[in-house]
Design an enzyme around this catalytic site. Structure first.
Site, short mmCIF file in Angstrom:
data_model
loop_
_atom_site.label_atom_id
_atom_site.label_comp_id
_atom_site.label_asym_id
_atom_site.label_seq_id
_atom_site.Cartn_x
_atom_site.Cartn_y
_atom_site.Cartn_z
N HIS A 216 0.83 -1.21 0.00
CA HIS A 216 0.00 0.00 0.00
C HIS A 216 0.86 1.26 0.00
CE1 HIS A 216 -3.74 2.22 1.33
NE2 HIS A 216 -2.81 3.06 1.77
N GLU A 217 1.78 1.34 0.96
CA GLU A 217 2.57 2.56 1.10
C GLU A 217 3.55 2.74 -0.07
OE1 GLU A 217 1.60 4.70 3.02
OE2 GLU A 217 0.39 3.51 4.40
N HIS B 67 1.73 4.50 -2.81
CA HIS B 67 1.80 5.94 -2.60
C HIS B 67 3.17 6.48 -3.05
CE1 HIS B 67 -1.90 6.65 -0.48
NE2 HIS B 67 -1.60 5.84 0.52
N HIS C 240 3.63 6.63 -6.76
CA HIS C 240 2.78 7.69 -7.31
C HIS C 240 3.47 9.04 -7.16
CE1 HIS C 240 -1.64 9.39 -7.43
NE2 HIS C 240 -0.89 9.85 -8.41
#
Length: 601
Positions: free
Chosen positions: A391-392, A395, A398
């Site tokens: 998940h991180e 980020h 991105h």
């Protein structure tokens, strides 16, 4: 009785497991020297007051300087905030963060003239500026987006006053963070054998995942009893947060704080309300899952301390961090080698602060920076921690791609799309794990984890969003958010979302007191919309391959160069429609069908 498991100090964590904070500034002294230069920058920017409507060259010169100063401030902020999160008890870094915030607020106040002056430029005059000064085109997107909010921009004097109040507006969040992360302590949780386990914000969820129900109950009761003993204090903090949101929304002539918040990201309020409505129409599936969990755990009553423990505990195992990294890397194969090369760079060059230490901020996050992203983890070897890593890093990549492909002024993507890349990574990881296993019991275990993601991200975050919406409406109507008011509303929503097979007690009614996102200005709904978009994107990537990957990487590289709705449309998802949410919840129902079939015997 066995000894309590020790949480290491920061100094005991190996360097390779800490983020490379020195990539920002080599020393605290270097940071101090850089911070001091913002005073000169403030004077330089303030010198443009009254001249932004003069000509295109002057406007461009101001925007160039502003872009440079903002980039510097971003590095400064990253350093002191990341340092402060390493150990929230460290007064020196808390003071540095406070000093930085004071300088930034003063900088904002000094530059508060710019928005009113830019708004005052007639459209035809601004077009003439573009024609006479081609370099101004670099800032067309920024100026267009700024000017769409003209009705909510005040006079230069009023804007200066609001900017000066900015530091005070952060007080509820700052107080909450210090109180919960640094000051609050809890009695140890005790397992069925009488062994003590340290209970903190960082260990709570892992204790709730334990197969030992006595340990889960002890952790749950001690944790929420701890918050209940400060319920009036935490209620006052949350009330202050909502009061300041109301003040700024009214000052800027918005109908309410929700509209003010979403307008910043250029997201229609209808998207927020449609999400809640779509989830309401699918609560039957959530209630089915709760019934299944109760059945599989074999309990007469299902309590909230039973909601995190794996249904197939014997399948669960400790996942070393090195293995988690490799699995995430392998699972993201569908995104292509260019994407995975950046991922590998992050793993090998200390983008991640891996393990919990005494005083470290709880939870996990990714902070984008020009040098590279910084990812905070409290990795504990669970499957959930492995998913958090995926998940991180979503980020992180991105941020990395947006910084690489956009000008600094267009690189910082808005909150509405912030959770898409992270959740897409999680969805691809789940598909990879499901594709690898041939064991029926392990498949059921993974499907349960997928169901848990839907429960935690789509249903639970929508419940949070509805709670925010409702308490915001209470404050708008003049009501004070007392502990009794907050507990009653939070308990009501839990009863609605979890259904009749869940025991909704007075302890879970205190959960609002520990949720940091309630200080993020209507942030949480974006977890749910982002999850829905990510499910759609992951399925398109797996189904269509290279064309879908190309569109997706274009989205990741887009920063805020377009509106968030348009960026997602470019990747193949229309979030103005309820279709992505309904399709995601349809998948939840299909997974629930399979889980029921796999566990029927």
């Amino acid at each position: 009785m066995n000894e309590t498991k020790k949480i290491r100090s920061r100094e005991e964590i190996p360097a390779e497991d800490k983020w490379a904070i020195e990539d920002l500034y080599a020393t605290d002294e270097a940071w101090e020297q850089e911070l001091a230069t913002l005073a000169e920058d403030q004077s330089a920017l303030a010198s443009f007051a009254g001249r932004l409507g003069q000509d295109g060259q002057t406007l461009r010169a101001y925007l160039e300087k502003m872009e440079q100063v903002n980039a510097k401030a971003e590095l400064l902020g990253n350093y002191c905030m990341r340092r402060a999160d390493e150990d929230t008890r460290n007064a020196a870094y808390q003071a540095m963060t406070g000093k930085f915030m004071s300088v930034v607020v003063a900088l904002g106040a000094a530059c508060s003239f710019d928005t009113p002056e830019i708004m005052a430029i007639p459209d035809e005059v601004l077009e003439g500026f573009y024609a006479a000064c081609p370099g101004l085109e670099r800032y067309r997107r920024y100026l267009t987006n700024l000017r769409r909010r003209k009705a909510h921009t005040l006079s230069a004097a009023e804007e200066k006053l609001l900017a000066a109040a900015g530091e005070m507006s952060q007080a509820p969040d700052t107080i909450f963070g210090s109180f919960v992360d640094a000051d609050m302590t809890f009695p140890d949780a005790v397992d069925g054998a009488g062994k003590k386990h340290p209970l903190t914000q960082g260990t709570f969820v892992s204790l709730e995942e334990s197969p030992d129900r006595d340990l889960r109950r002890s952790a749950y009761e001690n944790f929420y009893d701890g918050f209940a003993s400060f319920k009036n204090t935490t209620a006052a903090i949350l009330n202050a947060q909502n009061k300041q949101l109301k003040f700024f929304a009214e000052a800027r002539k918005y109908e309410n704080a929700l509209e003010a918040s979403l307008d910043g990201s250029n997201v229609p309020v209808s998207v927020y309300r449609n999400l809640i409505e779509a989830v309401h129409q699918n609560l039957d599936k959530m209630h089915r899952y709760v019934r299944l969990r109760k059945k599989l755990l074999g309990v007469e009553e299902l309590h909230f301390y039973d909601i995190y423990t794996p249904l197939l505990a014997d399948v669960n195992r400790d996942i070393p961090y090195a293995e988690a990294k490799q699995t995430v890397y392998d699972a993201l194969y569908p995104l292509g080698e260019d994407y995975r090369a950046i991922l590998k760079e992050g793993f090998e060059n200390r983008w991640v602060d891996v393990y919990q230490n005494l005083g470290k901020r709880s939870g996990a996050y990714s902070a984008g920076a020009a040098v590279h992203p910084f990812v905070l983890m409290n990795y504990n070897g669970s499957l959930d921690s492995q998913f958090t890593l995926a998940h991180e890093m979503g980020h992180a990549l991105h941020s990395y791609l947006s910084n690489k492909h956009q000008n600094p002024i267009d690189a910082d993507y808005v909150l509405f799309v912030a959770e898409v890349a992270s959740t897409c990574n999680e969805a691809l990881l789940m598909e990879y794990l499901l594709g690898k296993t041939t064991d029926k019991r392990e498949r059921a275990y993974f499907i349960n984890h997928f169901l848990e993601q839907f429960k935690g991200t789509l249903y639970r975050q929508t419940m949070f969003a509805e709670f925010e919406l409702n308490i915001g409406q209470m404050v708008a109507g003049g009501q004070t958010l007392t502990a009794d008011v907050l507990c009653a509303e939070y308990k009501r929503l839990n009863e609605m979302y979890f259904g009749p097979d869940m025991v909704v007690d007075d302890r879970i009614a205190m959960e609002w007191a520990r949720i940091p996102h309630f200080y993020y200005n209507y942030y949480v709904f974006q977890y749910a919309t982002g999850y829905s978009a990510a499910i759609a994107l992951s399925r398109r990537i797996l189904k269509e391959g290279e064309p879908a990957v190309k569109d997706y990487l274009g989205f990741l590289s887009g920063g805020c160069s377009k509106s968030p709705i348009d960026l997602l449309k470019g990747a193949g998802v229309d979030m103005t429609s309820p279709e992505p949410v309904n399709n995601a919840l349809q998948l939840f129902g299909e997974l629930l069908d399979e889980m029921e079939a796999l566990t029927r015997e």
